[in-house]
Design an enzyme around this catalytic site. Sequence first.
Site, PDB file in Angstrom:
ATOM      1  N   CYS A 186       0.830  -0.748  -0.174  1.00  0.00           N
ATOM      2  CA  CYS A 186       0.173  -0.003   0.066  1.00  0.00           C
ATOM      3  C   CYS A 186       0.987   1.209   0.004  1.00  0.00           C
ATOM      4  CB  CYS A 186      -1.114   0.077   1.315  1.00  0.00           C
ATOM      5  SG  CYS A 186      -2.164  -0.740   1.220  1.00  0.00           S
ATOM      6  N   CYS A 319      13.628 -26.088   3.842  1.00  0.00           N
ATOM      7  CA  CYS A 319      12.733 -25.504   2.344  1.00  0.00           C
ATOM      8  C   CYS A 319      12.948 -24.418   2.220  1.00  0.00           C
ATOM      9  CB  CYS A 319      11.339 -25.541   3.622  1.00  0.00           C
ATOM     10  SG  CYS A 319      11.470 -24.668   5.115  1.00  0.00           S
TER      11      CYS A 319
END
Length: 351
Positions: A186, A319
């Site tokens: 934003c 990961c």
Amino acid sequence: MLEREELKLYNRQIILPELGLAGQEKLKVARVLMIGAGGLGCPVLQYLVAAGVGHVGIVDADVIDISNLHRQILYSIADVGKPKAETAKQKLEWLNPFVELTAYEERLNTENAARLINLYDLIIDGSDNFTTRYLVNDTCVALNKPLVFGSIFKFEGQVSVFNYQDGPNYRDVFPEPPPENEVPNCDETGVIGVLPGIIGTYMANEAIKIICDIGETLSGKLFSMNALDNSMNVYKITKQRQAISAPVAANLAASPDREISMETLSNWLGETPDEICIIDVRETYEFDDYNIGGLNIPLYELQESVDIIPVDKKLVFICQTGQRSKIALQWTESHLKNEKYSLKNGIKHNL
């Protein structure tokens, strides 16, 4: 049991035959956790508290900035500089004294996500970053908690319900987060002030339907709208993955002695390579793009792939960021007797 004043307070929704007194009593005993007390969190919190949800938790570590006020209308100019979670709690207590509110002035992370989420029946994600969205989703999947999701961008908004009644989860729509350099916010792109109110009230409505077991939810669907041209679409979501069963322990975060650094892993591989089994729980395309070897078993396929994991080796789950590997480590506690570890911070920080 509803008090006399509560019956007056909620009269206009109690007289709805679809909701009724039974639905209002379900709201009273419900426990809802709101992730974020910003643009989406403000309308969600206001409407759920006004509707009589019995216990509402608010997670937000930020303070109120003057640039928030055009869309976060729970706050005023006098609140600038104050913590969002506690300020929201105080204002909502004035709105409805019959609701129990708990403020968590902390940022959701891998250390506290399961602890907080496990305390509530329904989770609502109004966060503004992909790291938190994936953490919330993966924790809800692991703990079998329904999730109401919403997001906003400029004039566009999305709403869905995930992990509800064996329905799809967030990764079925967005398997992995986009590259960091492609993520808008934003501050850079802007957002029309009324949009969070529109999307937030949709999210609150989905939450009420789930709690009261009425109507048709957005589970298996992604609602999308554009406030600039009034276009609206509902896209069907197909469940792609098998959910991971809830872990035995309440906390997904690995204890410090169960997380290892890349240096430690390299030393182990150099000294006793035959005793180590690396299990990369990223998606196949991630593994193909870059890997350090080992077995590639995507997190959501782990449950059905236990049989191919060697039982006589030390396991190291890895990961991209260390988030999915922690979930894999926790889930396998009751399924694999091996000595097990998670690579701290993932391979992303070790390239």
